[in-house]
Structures are given as C-alpha cells and as structure tokens.
Design a protein around this motif. Structure first.
Motif, PDB file in Angstrom:
ATOM      1  N   GLY A  79      28.954 -41.382  23.952  1.00  0.00           N
ATOM      2  CA  GLY A  79      27.930 -42.278  24.481  1.00  0.00           C
ATOM      3  C   GLY A  79      28.189 -42.649  25.929  1.00  0.00           C
ATOM      4  O   GLY A  79      29.245 -42.339  26.490  1.00  0.00           O
ATOM      5  N   PRO A  80      27.218 -43.318  26.565  1.00  0.00           N
ATOM      6  CA  PRO A  80      27.394 -43.741  27.953  1.00  0.00           C
ATOM      7  C   PRO A  80      28.410 -44.875  28.079  1.00  0.00           C
ATOM      8  O   PRO A  80      28.795 -45.487  27.072  1.00  0.00           O
ATOM      9  N   ALA A  81      28.819 -45.174  29.294  1.00  0.00           N
ATOM     10  CA  ALA A  81      29.766 -46.266  29.557  1.00  0.00           C
ATOM     11  C   ALA A  81      29.232 -47.569  28.956  1.00  0.00           C
ATOM     12  O   ALA A  81      28.012 -47.802  28.975  1.00  0.00           O
ATOM     13  N   VAL A 222      19.278 -24.487  47.707  1.00  0.00           N
ATOM     14  CA  VAL A 222      19.384 -25.558  46.717  1.00  0.00           C
ATOM     15  C   VAL A 222      20.501 -25.209  45.738  1.00  0.00           C
ATOM     16  O   VAL A 222      20.540 -24.091  45.213  1.00  0.00           O
ATOM     17  N   VAL A 223      21.410 -26.137  45.529  1.00  0.00           N
ATOM     18  CA  VAL A 223      22.488 -25.925  44.552  1.00  0.00           C
ATOM     19  C   VAL A 223      22.276 -26.935  43.423  1.00  0.00           C
ATOM     20  O   VAL A 223      22.372 -28.143  43.620  1.00  0.00           O
ATOM     21  N   ASP A 224      21.944 -26.403  42.260  1.00  0.00           N
ATOM     22  CA  ASP A 224      21.668 -27.222  41.079  1.00  0.00           C
ATOM     23  C   ASP A 224      22.996 -27.435  40.355  1.00  0.00           C
ATOM     24  O   ASP A 224      23.522 -26.532  39.705  1.00  0.00           O
ATOM     25  N   GLU A 225      23.527 -28.654  40.483  1.00  0.00           N
ATOM     26  CA  GLU A 225      24.868 -28.933  39.955  1.00  0.00           C
ATOM     27  C   GLU A 225      24.822 -29.775  38.672  1.00  0.00           C
ATOM     28  O   GLU A 225      25.614 -30.696  38.499  1.00  0.00           O
ATOM     29  N   ALA A 226      23.923 -29.417  37.778  1.00  0.00           N
ATOM     30  CA  ALA A 226      23.778 -30.200  36.544  1.00  0.00           C
ATOM     31  C   ALA A 226      25.109 -30.324  35.785  1.00  0.00           C
ATOM     32  O   ALA A 226      25.348 -31.316  35.103  1.00  0.00           O
ATOM     33  N   TYR A 227      25.972 -29.303  35.904  1.00  0.00           N
ATOM     34  CA  TYR A 227      27.196 -29.270  35.084  1.00  0.00           C
ATOM     35  C   TYR A 227      28.482 -29.378  35.902  1.00  0.00           C
ATOM     36  O   TYR A 227      29.561 -29.114  35.389  1.00  0.00           O
ATOM     37  N   VAL A 228      28.359 -29.760  37.175  1.00  0.00           N
ATOM     38  CA  VAL A 228      29.509 -29.622  38.080  1.00  0.00           C
ATOM     39  C   VAL A 228      30.678 -30.550  37.749  1.00  0.00           C
ATOM     40  O   VAL A 228      31.819 -30.278  38.113  1.00  0.00           O
ATOM     41  N   ASP A 229      30.403 -31.635  37.016  1.00  0.00           N
ATOM     42  CA  ASP A 229      31.456 -32.639  36.799  1.00  0.00           C
ATOM     43  C   ASP A 229      32.495 -32.225  35.758  1.00  0.00           C
ATOM     44  O   ASP A 229      33.483 -32.921  35.553  1.00  0.00           O
ATOM     45  N   PHE A 230      32.271 -31.094  35.089  1.00  0.00           N
ATOM     46  CA  PHE A 230      33.207 -30.670  34.043  1.00  0.00           C
ATOM     47  C   PHE A 230      34.224 -29.655  34.594  1.00  0.00           C
ATOM     48  O   PHE A 230      34.551 -28.670  33.942  1.00  0.00           O
ATOM     49  N   GLU A 302      33.462 -45.639  37.259  1.00  0.00           N
ATOM     50  CA  GLU A 302      34.037 -44.327  37.587  1.00  0.00           C
ATOM     51  C   GLU A 302      35.118 -43.918  36.580  1.00  0.00           C
ATOM     52  O   GLU A 302      35.239 -42.739  36.233  1.00  0.00           O
ATOM     53  N   THR A 303      35.863 -44.900  36.086  1.00  0.00           N
ATOM     54  CA  THR A 303      36.971 -44.568  35.180  1.00  0.00           C
ATOM     55  C   THR A 303      36.443 -43.969  33.877  1.00  0.00           C
ATOM     56  O   THR A 303      36.913 -42.932  33.414  1.00  0.00           O
ATOM     57  N   TYR A 304      35.417 -44.629  33.308  1.00  0.00           N
ATOM     58  CA  TYR A 304      34.853 -44.107  32.059  1.00  0.00           C
ATOM     59  C   TYR A 304      34.322 -42.689  32.282  1.00  0.00           C
ATOM     60  O   TYR A 304      34.533 -41.772  31.478  1.00  0.00           O
ATOM     61  N   PHE A 305      33.629 -42.525  33.403  1.00  0.00           N
ATOM     62  CA  PHE A 305      33.040 -41.227  33.745  1.00  0.00           C
ATOM     63  C   PHE A 305      34.108 -40.132  33.825  1.00  0.00           C
ATOM     64  O   PHE A 305      33.990 -39.075  33.202  1.00  0.00           O
ATOM     65  N   GLN A 306      35.178 -40.423  34.565  1.00  0.00           N
ATOM     66  CA  GLN A 306      36.239 -39.407  34.731  1.00  0.00           C
ATOM     67  C   GLN A 306      36.893 -39.089  33.380  1.00  0.00           C
ATOM     68  O   GLN A 306      37.128 -37.921  33.064  1.00  0.00           O
ATOM     69  N   ASP A 307      37.158 -40.139  32.598  1.00  0.00           N
ATOM     70  CA  ASP A 307      37.823 -39.926  31.307  1.00  0.00           C
ATOM     71  C   ASP A 307      36.958 -39.082  30.378  1.00  0.00           C
ATOM     72  O   ASP A 307      37.431 -38.185  29.683  1.00  0.00           O
ATOM     73  N   CYS A 308      35.664 -39.389  30.378  1.00  0.00           N
ATOM     74  CA  CYS A 308      34.740 -38.686  29.488  1.00  0.00           C
ATOM     75  C   CYS A 308      34.641 -37.203  29.878  1.00  0.00           C
ATOM     76  O   CYS A 308      34.701 -36.312  29.026  1.00  0.00           O
ATOM     77  N   CYS A 309      34.542 -36.944  31.186  1.00  0.00           N
ATOM     78  CA  CYS A 309      34.457 -35.535  31.638  1.00  0.00           C
ATOM     79  C   CYS A 309      35.731 -34.783  31.284  1.00  0.00           C
ATOM     80  O   CYS A 309      35.683 -33.620  30.843  1.00  0.00           O
ATOM     81  N   ALA A 310      36.873 -35.448  31.464  1.00  0.00           N
ATOM     82  CA  ALA A 310      38.149 -34.776  31.176  1.00  0.00           C
ATOM     83  C   ALA A 310      38.246 -34.466  29.676  1.00  0.00           C
ATOM     84  O   ALA A 310      38.707 -33.390  29.281  1.00  0.00           O
ATOM     85  N   ARG A 311      37.780 -35.409  28.867  1.00  0.00           N
ATOM     86  CA  ARG A 311      37.845 -35.207  27.410  1.00  0.00           C
ATOM     87  C   ARG A 311      36.984 -34.013  26.992  1.00  0.00           C
ATOM     88  O   ARG A 311      37.411 -33.145  26.218  1.00  0.00           O
ATOM     89  N   VAL A 312      35.767 -33.954  27.511  1.00  0.00           N
ATOM     90  CA  VAL A 312      34.869 -32.841  27.162  1.00  0.00           C
ATOM     91  C   VAL A 312      35.459 -31.514  27.673  1.00  0.00           C
ATOM     92  O   VAL A 312      35.419 -30.489  26.982  1.00  0.00           O
ATOM     93  N   SER A 313      36.024 -31.543  28.877  1.00  0.00           N
ATOM     94  CA  SER A 313      36.582 -30.299  29.442  1.00  0.00           C
ATOM     95  C   SER A 313      37.753 -29.802  28.594  1.00  0.00           C
ATOM     96  O   SER A 313      37.901 -28.592  28.369  1.00  0.00           O
ATOM     97  N   ARG A 314      38.587 -30.732  28.122  1.00  0.00           N
ATOM     98  CA  ARG A 314      39.705 -30.325  27.245  1.00  0.00           C
ATOM     99  C   ARG A 314      39.178 -29.702  25.953  1.00  0.00           C
ATOM    100  O   ARG A 314      39.661 -28.670  25.498  1.00  0.00           O
TER     101      ARG A 314
END
Ligand code: PMP
Length: 397
Positions: A79-81, A222-230, A302-314
C-alpha cells in the motif's frame, strides 16, 4: 481450481485485432474470473471517420475476485505511505464543493524540489497516460516521423493513430535492448523511449539516453520512466543540459497509487508550457483534491518510498532466480515485473492454465514477444504461489 469456463487471454487478443474494439466483462462474481466476450466493432452513422477507424488500447483486466493472485498490471503489491491515507482523509470534507487548484501548485513544488528543478519545469496529469497523451499532441507530432521501438508500451501506437502522427518502429535488438545507433541513423521529428522498457523490463543506461539527446538536438526526446524507481537511473539530471528532453514518471508503480491517477512530466519550461497549453484546451482540473493531497504526502515520505522500492526489487531478483531454476529464460529487469519465456511451453497456454488456478499474468499476442509472459512482482507469498503452480506446469529441468 476455478470454474472451467474461464477464458484464456481474450483481452490481449483484442490488443492487436483491429476489428475488435471493445471487450466487455460480464458482471464479476466472487468465485470465478469473469468471462470476457468479444464484441465485434460496429459502425454508427453518428461516429466520425476517426472513431470508426480507431484501435483503442486495451487495459489489463481488474477482476473482483477473492484469493486472486493478480500479477497482470504491474501494480505495487504494498500500500501507499501511511501519510497518504491521512492526507486524503483530511481532504474529504466540505472543501470538496470547491474545485481543486488547477495548477496543483503544492504538489508541483514538492516534485520540483525533489528533483532540484523549478516549478516551471514540472507538469502534472491524471496518470502518466494522460501526460503521454498530451505529449504526443503537443510535442511528438512533427513533419518527420516519430520513432519508437517495435517492442514497447502498446499505448504509443494508439496515441499516434488518435492524433494522426506519422511514426516508424525501430526494432529492438535480438536480446530486446534499445539500440541508440538505430535511432541516430534514421531521419526523425521526435523520439519516445520507455526506460526501463515495457514489457521487456530492460534498462538503457543514461549515458546512452544522453547520446540520443546529443545526436538529435532538434528532436523532442521523451523518456517514459514509469518503472525507473526499481533500480534504474532517471535521465532527469540531464534536463538543465538538454532542452529537448522530457522525462515522464508516475505515482502508479513505485508510489503504490495506481488508483489515484497521478503522473507528471519534467523538462525545459518551453516543453512544459506546450503541455499546459494542451491541458487547458482539454481539462483544467485533471487532478482532484484527493489526488493532489495524497500524492503530495507520498512525495514527503522519501523513506517509505525507498524502502518499498528496495523490497519490490529484492522480490523481483528472487523471482527471477526461481523462474530461471524452473527453466524459464528471464530478461534482465529493472522494473517491478519480469518478462519470461519457457522453451518447452507455449506462453498463451501457460497464461490460460495459470488463470484457471486464479493467477493472472499478462500475455501479449504481438510479434516477437508472443512466447513471453509479463509477470508483475507480487508479495513474497504471491510469488511463492506462482512459482509453486508453475513448477507443476513446466517439465522438470
Ligand atoms: N508508461 C508505461 C511504460 C506503462 O507501462 C504505464 C502503465 N500501463 C504507463 C506509462 C501509464 O501509467 P499510469 O497512467 O498509471 O501513470
């Protein structure tokens, strides 16, 4: 097992079938996935010629089914932050009688400061699909053709058709990468790349994006970065240097807010003004009060965001390993999905068999990728279930 009447991949079949224009879900029940009848295109004497000829985008289905493992539309499994829900609740009151801020000033300021940009370098829209739509009309309709990859986000050809934009497909390499030299070698009026690309998940290094920007100074790129945070790197840091660069991002994936519909573009004020001009000829209030408040709260955590991206990437990396152990070829992904094929199994059949077991993934019946499945990264429990079911469907490797 679910009901045997379940369809395979009717939605994806519609994607490339010009005459099939609309797929209608039957009333969803709680115990079966819906049957999705195909309705043939009909003409109406009231339709414009343009409407009669359109092949609209077909979104991934959203069935309401308990126990469904839904890995078909790249939503975030978490879920969101927490602050997002509080901010939305705080906005749910009498103030709803008032229009929202047409400029989304607070959200735009929050994004500008996150990226080290000015307010005039940020544009907001109702999901990045809307931002993309405005971009096609405002910047990508040029005398020379628009270039995009033959394997990429399937909304691009839809916008090109809707707006009558001449376009040319540039093949991705045999291993599904974007080849910058192939873009540099072609005459072009504009270029759009998804980075990481969808549905392949492959990432093009920002140094390569820069080579494209430098080699095509007169083209909007145009660079579509929909998924860049992972795990990818954004090209946003190049914005000051390259007035032809527009970066588009979304709150739908890495910020777990697909349901709120918030996207944005970052670029030179001249490009942003073009988008504002289109927006104000279309809908002055694309973001409602709840979306503005929720999205701003998301940027502030920002902290929740970074943690969530890292979790999904793992989880993605673990899923990749486990699919490979089952004999799948999995493309290297820096997104919240993997793109995989099995040498001994037809992808369409596999998708249908997964569906019968209440797991939905995406299968595109498109040239070059029809043997792949695009699988969104779910919770660890969902990935576990997927791998367990697949283990019984593929030959032992
Ligand atoms: N770009 C790409 C490459 C996508 O896959 C998607 C999601 N379908 C979007 C943009 C649009 O996302 P949204 O409209 O939810 O921001």
């Amino acid at each position: 097992m679910l009901s045997p009447q379940i369809h395979g991949n009717v939605w994806e079949m519609g994607l490339n079938t010009a005459r099939v224009f609309r797929l209608v879900a039957s009333q969803p029940r709680r115990d079966t996935l819906p049957i999705l009848p195909i309705r043939e295109a009909r003409m109406s004497r009231f339709w414009s010629k343009l409407v009669s000829e359109l092949s609209p985008y077909v979104p991934g289905e959203q069935p309401q089914l308990d126990e469904l493992v839904k890995l078909n539309t790249n939503e975030n499994p978490y879920g969101p932050a927490p602050g997002v829900l509080a901010a939305i609740a705080a906005e749910t009151g009498d103030c709803l009688r008032l229009y929202p801020d047409p400029h989304g000033t607070k959200l735009a300021n929050a994004l500008a400061s996150r990226f080290g940009l000015q307010r005039s370098q940020v544009f907001l829209g109702n999901g990045s699909d809307e931002v993309l739509g405005h971009t096609f009309l405002a910047l990508l309709k040029q005398e020379l053709p628009l270039l995009f990859a033959d394997v990429t986000y399937s909304f691009y050809p839809v916008y090109a058709q809707l707006y009558g934009i001449k376009s040319e497909l540039v093949p991705v390499s045999r291993d599904y990468g974007i080849v910058v030299d192939d873009y540099l070698a072609r005459p072009s009026g504009a270029i759009i790349v998804a980075n990481p690309n969808a549905p392949t998940g492959r990432f093009l290094p920002v140094s390569e994006v820069e080579r494209l920007l430098r080699g095509k100074p007169d083209c909007p790129v145009v660079v579509d970065e929909a998924y860049v945070d992972f795990g990818g790197e954004s090209a946003a840091r190049l914005i000051e240097q390259y007035p032809n660069l527009l970066v588009i991002q979304t709150f739908s994936k890495s910020r777990s807010l697909a349901g709120l519909r918030v996207g944005y573009a970052l670029g030179h004020p001249e490009l942003i003004e073009a988008l504002e001009r289109i927006k104000n000829c279309f809908n002055s209030y694309p973001l409602d009060r709840l979306a503005l408040a929720g999205a701003q709260a998301s940027v502030e955590d920002e902290t929740y965001f970074q943690d969530c991206c890292a979790r999904v990437s793992r989880s993605r990396d673990e899923l990749t390993r486990r699919l490979a152990a089952l004999g799948f070829e999995v493309l290297p992904s820096l997104t919240n999905f993997v793109f995989a094929r099995h040498p001994a199994r037809d992808a369409g059949e596999l998708a249908a068999q997964l569906r019968q077991r209440a797991i939905i993934v995406r299968h595109f019946r498109s040239p070059r990728i029809e043997q792949f499945l695009r699988i969104s990264v779910g919770t660890d429990a969902q990935c576990e279930r997927l791998v367990g079911v697949l283990a019984a469907l593929v030959p032992k490797s």
